[in-house]
Design a protein around this motif. Structure first.
Motif, PDB file in Angstrom:
ATOM      1  N   ALA A  94       6.057   0.531 -11.484  1.00  0.00           N
ATOM      2  CA  ALA A  94       6.281  -0.752 -12.166  1.00  0.00           C
ATOM      3  C   ALA A  94       6.961  -1.752 -11.241  1.00  0.00           C
ATOM      4  O   ALA A  94       7.715  -1.396 -10.335  1.00  0.00           O
ATOM      5  CB  ALA A  94       7.131  -0.547 -13.417  1.00  0.00           C
ATOM      6  N   ASN A  95       6.653  -3.013 -11.502  1.00  0.00           N
ATOM      7  CA  ASN A  95       7.261  -4.123 -10.754  1.00  0.00           C
ATOM      8  C   ASN A  95       7.113  -3.954  -9.243  1.00  0.00           C
ATOM      9  O   ASN A  95       8.077  -4.044  -8.485  1.00  0.00           O
ATOM     10  CB  ASN A  95       8.730  -4.294 -11.146  1.00  0.00           C
ATOM     11  N   ASN A  96       5.874  -3.708  -8.838  1.00  0.00           N
ATOM     12  CA  ASN A  96       5.472  -3.783  -7.433  1.00  0.00           C
ATOM     13  C   ASN A  96       4.616  -5.043  -7.308  1.00  0.00           C
ATOM     14  O   ASN A  96       3.384  -4.967  -7.271  1.00  0.00           O
ATOM     15  CB  ASN A  96       4.660  -2.553  -7.034  1.00  0.00           C
ATOM     16  N   PRO A  97       5.199  -6.218  -7.254  1.00  0.00           N
ATOM     17  CA  PRO A  97       4.436  -7.470  -7.367  1.00  0.00           C
ATOM     18  C   PRO A  97       3.518  -7.776  -6.193  1.00  0.00           C
ATOM     19  O   PRO A  97       2.703  -8.689  -6.279  1.00  0.00           O
ATOM     20  CB  PRO A  97       5.528  -8.531  -7.499  1.00  0.00           C
ATOM     21  N   SER A  98       3.619  -7.019  -5.085  1.00  0.00           N
ATOM     22  CA  SER A  98       2.750  -7.262  -3.930  1.00  0.00           C
ATOM     23  C   SER A  98       1.615  -6.246  -3.831  1.00  0.00           C
ATOM     24  O   SER A  98       0.730  -6.385  -2.980  1.00  0.00           O
ATOM     25  CB  SER A  98       3.575  -7.230  -2.633  1.00  0.00           C
ATOM     26  N   LEU A  99       1.623  -5.234  -4.693  1.00  0.00           N
ATOM     27  CA  LEU A  99       0.589  -4.197  -4.674  1.00  0.00           C
ATOM     28  C   LEU A  99      -0.740  -4.792  -5.141  1.00  0.00           C
ATOM     29  O   LEU A  99      -0.806  -5.396  -6.209  1.00  0.00           O
ATOM     30  CB  LEU A  99       1.009  -3.042  -5.579  1.00  0.00           C
ATOM     31  N   GLY A 151       3.920  -5.011 -14.753  1.00  0.00           N
ATOM     32  CA  GLY A 151       4.589  -5.995 -13.895  1.00  0.00           C
ATOM     33  C   GLY A 151       4.069  -6.055 -12.480  1.00  0.00           C
ATOM     34  O   GLY A 151       4.659  -6.718 -11.628  1.00  0.00           O
ATOM     35  N   ASP A 152       2.947  -5.381 -12.201  1.00  0.00           N
ATOM     36  CA  ASP A 152       2.334  -5.441 -10.857  1.00  0.00           C
ATOM     37  C   ASP A 152       1.399  -6.653 -10.831  1.00  0.00           C
ATOM     38  O   ASP A 152       0.181  -6.533 -10.975  1.00  0.00           O
ATOM     39  CB  ASP A 152       1.577  -4.150 -10.552  1.00  0.00           C
ATOM     40  N   THR A 153       1.974  -7.812 -10.646  1.00  0.00           N
ATOM     41  CA  THR A 153       1.273  -9.070 -10.905  1.00  0.00           C
ATOM     42  C   THR A 153       0.180  -9.405  -9.895  1.00  0.00           C
ATOM     43  O   THR A 153      -0.620 -10.308 -10.135  1.00  0.00           O
ATOM     44  CB  THR A 153       2.280 -10.229 -10.956  1.00  0.00           C
ATOM     45  N   SER A 154       0.124  -8.692  -8.750  1.00  0.00           N
ATOM     46  CA  SER A 154      -0.951  -8.926  -7.778  1.00  0.00           C
ATOM     47  C   SER A 154      -2.012  -7.833  -7.816  1.00  0.00           C
ATOM     48  O   SER A 154      -3.006  -7.913  -7.103  1.00  0.00           O
ATOM     49  CB  SER A 154      -0.378  -9.023  -6.355  1.00  0.00           C
ATOM     50  N   LEU A 155      -1.792  -6.813  -8.659  1.00  0.00           N
ATOM     51  CA  LEU A 155      -2.707  -5.674  -8.704  1.00  0.00           C
ATOM     52  C   LEU A 155      -4.079  -6.140  -9.192  1.00  0.00           C
ATOM     53  O   LEU A 155      -4.225  -6.616 -10.314  1.00  0.00           O
ATOM     54  CB  LEU A 155      -2.153  -4.589  -9.624  1.00  0.00           C
ATOM     55  N   LYS A 156      -5.082  -5.958  -8.335  1.00  0.00           N
ATOM     56  CA  LYS A 156      -6.429  -6.433  -8.635  1.00  0.00           C
ATOM     57  C   LYS A 156      -7.377  -5.288  -8.967  1.00  0.00           C
ATOM     58  O   LYS A 156      -8.331  -5.468  -9.724  1.00  0.00           O
ATOM     59  CB  LYS A 156      -6.965  -7.219  -7.429  1.00  0.00           C
ATOM     60  N   TYR A 157      -7.123  -4.125  -8.404  1.00  0.00           N
ATOM     61  CA  TYR A 157      -8.025  -2.978  -8.552  1.00  0.00           C
ATOM     62  C   TYR A 157      -7.196  -1.711  -8.716  1.00  0.00           C
ATOM     63  O   TYR A 157      -6.274  -1.463  -7.940  1.00  0.00           O
ATOM     64  CB  TYR A 157      -8.914  -2.877  -7.312  1.00  0.00           C
ATOM     65  N   VAL A 158      -7.528  -0.907  -9.736  1.00  0.00           N
ATOM     66  CA  VAL A 158      -6.831   0.365  -9.925  1.00  0.00           C
ATOM     67  C   VAL A 158      -7.851   1.428 -10.305  1.00  0.00           C
ATOM     68  O   VAL A 158      -8.762   1.192 -11.109  1.00  0.00           O
ATOM     69  CB  VAL A 158      -5.723   0.246 -10.995  1.00  0.00           C
ATOM     70  N   ASP A 159      -7.708   2.604  -9.701  1.00  0.00           N
ATOM     71  CA  ASP A 159      -8.624   3.715  -9.950  1.00  0.00           C
ATOM     72  C   ASP A 159      -7.792   4.941 -10.320  1.00  0.00           C
ATOM     73  O   ASP A 159      -7.086   5.500  -9.482  1.00  0.00           O
ATOM     74  CB  ASP A 159      -9.459   3.991  -8.691  1.00  0.00           C
ATOM     75  N   THR A 165       0.831  -1.205   0.000  1.00  0.00           N
ATOM     76  CA  THR A 165       0.000   0.000   0.000  1.00  0.00           C
ATOM     77  C   THR A 165       0.865   1.254   0.000  1.00  0.00           C
ATOM     78  O   THR A 165       2.002   1.250   0.475  1.00  0.00           O
ATOM     79  CB  THR A 165      -0.931   0.059   1.227  1.00  0.00           C
ATOM     80  N   TYR A 166       0.280   2.322  -0.544  1.00  0.00           N
ATOM     81  CA  TYR A 166       0.867   3.663  -0.491  1.00  0.00           C
ATOM     82  C   TYR A 166      -0.142   4.583   0.184  1.00  0.00           C
ATOM     83  O   TYR A 166      -1.357   4.436   0.001  1.00  0.00           O
ATOM     84  CB  TYR A 166       1.152   4.195  -1.896  1.00  0.00           C
ATOM     85  N   SER A 167       0.337   5.539   0.939  1.00  0.00           N
ATOM     86  CA  SER A 167      -0.548   6.551   1.523  1.00  0.00           C
ATOM     87  C   SER A 167       0.139   7.904   1.434  1.00  0.00           C
ATOM     88  O   SER A 167       1.366   7.999   1.424  1.00  0.00           O
ATOM     89  CB  SER A 167      -0.888   6.216   2.981  1.00  0.00           C
ATOM     90  N   GLY A 168      -0.685   8.961   1.355  1.00  0.00           N
ATOM     91  CA  GLY A 168      -0.142  10.309   1.285  1.00  0.00           C
ATOM     92  C   GLY A 168       0.442  10.691  -0.058  1.00  0.00           C
ATOM     93  O   GLY A 168       1.203  11.659  -0.149  1.00  0.00           O
ATOM     94  N   LEU A 169       0.062   9.983  -1.130  1.00  0.00           N
ATOM     95  CA  LEU A 169       0.633  10.298  -2.438  1.00  0.00           C
ATOM     96  C   LEU A 169       0.212  11.680  -2.928  1.00  0.00           C
ATOM     97  O   LEU A 169       0.855  12.241  -3.820  1.00  0.00           O
ATOM     98  CB  LEU A 169       0.221   9.231  -3.464  1.00  0.00           C
TER      99      LEU A 169
END
Length: 614
Positions: A182-187, A209-217, A159-163
């Motif tokens: 890119a290449n954040n495989p746990s995001l 390469g974000d292979t676990s990314l399930k949801y993006v807004d 996770t990221y916060s405060g972006l």
């Protein structure tokens, strides 16, 4: 003679003092790490540049970046998708402290981390928090330029916060935000802030390469100045939901041939897609966005898209990782994939608003307000309550494709687990088998399950499942949640008043129902959860102290996989038991073994290895 005697006496006294001081150094243990002590701390490097450099801490997996300027761009080691600019900044930082900071041969803390010491630190980062305004660092003759690759290559960040604290006003070349995450495989989920860049720039492979990314807004991003978004989600094999509302693709603003090429390459699971009327894809096959969904299994989906329209498609608890609560699109049906893409080629199709498309279901899913029993084909077993909205499995059960249970229709076995780890399901309907046995139609909400998010049937017999939330008020409850629970001044559990740690026994006054769940009102007036995975009505028998009677190790986790201390049988150690947990907590196939939580980690509870002290 007198001078020699005085000198000898002085030397003896000095020797005695030094000896006592050395003994104290051995006997007095180092200060234990406080909860607020960082594991690592540092300050980024800036050369010939104004502005305060970012200071940072890494504590229990959270990397906190404090207000300031990021470190200088390292021209000798150019950032790339597997080793992003933040990684370079951290490597070039001056270390200022931390309980995990290694020491040199003389016992002095290292000022720079290299090799496996640095890799271990990067691997420990699971969350990044921007705690204040963060400005881009120095490259060439001015600050700015390197938002590209900024957070790339972080293997365990979830996770990221405060972006919204990230100042991108100084981005001044067309690389822009390419490969930024890119290449954040746990995001797993990502919601972008405005990311206001005022110059023409690229978002090429921003999330590739974000292979676990399930949801993006990305609906809040300022996309007016994007020049290319080639491969934006390339290789994101888990991606299911992409909200691109308000996205202005370059084919409108800055037309080029390759602007949206391979935008969705590898996103075969993408089943919920929101598009803007200003999103235009290239028509040529060679430069297409490669939106190639896998509509299978046909038992669930028709193989076409459908607009949500006036229907309802939303997530359980508004959390996209928990699956859908309602999946009931009501808009235009039977939209082929080619037809969908052809509507967004900039040829004036008349689309004027954001539209969400989903895989067209064979049977819509609608969450009932309060599910009740369907009419049975024959008289069901007596004593079965079909009312609870959430249930928890108390014994080994199976999840089946149909209401008639057979080995062929079984989707998954769920092992019997300790109460705090038991599998949970959300009820979306009821049914009976051909033999009259009651069933719940449920959605699997267990993240460690291979059927997570899928719909199936489980038994409704009370010998195997119970309401997830306790229905009757006991005299007392015990907190079993590892992290403890909070007490509130209302049944909606808003405005935390107090925290109760694991093992705390509380007196219950009454049960209060709110929506589909129950709460406990305590004798002290506070309200707490009645979730069976967090509290129990049973007494918890746990020793207060144990001593090892054999050689054992202490570990950082309940699976006992990462050793952090060794205790010899010849020198037994007394452990104060702070709490408990179980191994294989997220596994639905393995029951799990009790572990004791002690200062510094976890130890075995095996009576052959440790003995209880009174």
């Amino acid at each position: 003679m007198k001078i020699q005697m005085k000198l000898r006496s002085f030397l003896l006294s000095l020797t005695l003092i030094l000896g006592i001081f050395s003994l104290l150094l051995v006997v007095i243990p180092p200060r234990a790490k406080a909860a607020t002590d960082p594991d690592y701390a540092g300050r980024m490097s800036r050369i010939n540049a104004s502005g305060t450099p970012v200071s940072w801490t890494l504590t229990d997996g959270t990397l906190t970046l404090n207000s300031g300027f990021l470190g200088d761009y390292d021209n000798s080691s150019v950032a790339n998708e597997t080793s992003g600019q933040l990684i370079k900044n951290l490597k070039n930082s001056t270390m200022t402290g931390g309980t995990s900071l290694p020491v040199d041969e003389d016992g002095h803390p290292e000022t720079n981390l290299v090799g496996t010491d640095f890799t271990d630190m990067i691997d420990a980062i699971t969350k990044i928090k921007l705690a204040g305004p963060i400005h881009l660092g120095f490259k060439g003759t001015s600050d700015g330029n390197y938002a590209s690759y900024l957070f790339a290559g972080l293997p365990n960040v979830k996770t990221y916060s405060g972006l919204d604290n990230l100042d991108l006003s100084t981005v001044n070349d067309n690389t822009g935000l390419q490969y930024m995450f890119a290449n954040n495989p746990s995001l797993v989920t990502f919601t972008a802030p405005e990311f206001n860049v005022t110059v023409d720039h690229s978002i090429t492979q921003m999330f590739s390469g974000d292979t676990s990314l399930k949801y993006v807004d990305l609906s809040q991003m300022n996309t007016q100045n994007i020049t290319t978004c080639t491969g934006l989600f390339q290789g994101d094999t888990a991606l299911e939901t992409a909200n691109l509302a308000n996205l202005v693709t370059p084919s409108i603003q800055k037309p080029t041939q390759m602007t949206t090429a391979s935008m969705f390459s590898g996103n075969s699971k993408l089943r919920n897609l929101t598009l803007s009327p200003q999103t235009h894809f290239a028509a040529s096959v060679m430069v297409s966005p490669k939106l190639i969904p896998d509509f299978l299994p046909q038992a669930d989906f028709t193989g076409t898209w459908q607009a949500v329209g006036s229907g309802k498609v939303d997530f359980i608890n508004n959390d996209p990782t928990q699956g859908y609560l309602n999946y009931d699109p009501q808009g235009e049906k039977d939209i082929s994939n080619d037809d969908l893409l052809s509507r967004y080629t900039g040829s004036g199709t008349g689309i004027t608003t954001n539209i969400t498309y989903v895989w067209q279901p064979v049977t819509p899913t609608i969450a009932p307000v309060s599910p009740g029993p369907s009419a049975p084909e024959t008289e069901p077993d007596q004593g079965v309550d079909l009312a609870p909205y959430y249930v928890i499995a108390t014994h080994k059960i199976g999840l089946y494709r149909t209401r008639n249970f057979t080995a062929a229709s079984r989707l998954h076995w769920f092992a019997k687990k300790p109460q705090m780890k038991r599998p949970t399901f959300t009820i979306i309907g009821t049914a009976t088998s051909v033999n009259g046995n009651p069933r719940y139609q449920v959605r699997d909400t267990n993240r460690g399950s291979s059927t997570y998010g899928k719909i199936g049937y489980i038994t409704a017999k009370p010998a195997f499942v119970s309401p997830k939330f306790i229905q009757k008020a006991p005299d007392h409850i015990t907190v079993i949640s590892i992290k403890g629970i909070n007490g509130y001044n209302n049944a909606q559990l808003a405005k935390k008043q107090i925290h109760y740690t694991q093992g705390t026994v509380l007196t219950v006054k009454q049960v209060v129902t709110t929506g589909h769940v129950t709460r406990f009102r305590l004798a002290n007036g506070h309200y707490i959860t009645a979730n069976r995975r967090l509290v129990t009505t049973s007494k918890v028998k746990l020793p207060t102290k144990v001593k090892n009677k054999a050689t054992i190790n202490r570990y950082t986790n309940a699976n006992l996989t990462t050793r952090n201390h060794h205790y010899s049988r010849k020198a037994p150690h007394v452990f104060k038991i702070l709490g408990w947990d179980y191994s294989h907590g997220s596994s639905t196939k393995v029951s799990g073994t009790l572990r004791y939580r002690v200062a510094g980690g976890y130890i075995t509870s095996n009576p052959k290895l440790v003995t209880t002290l009174k």
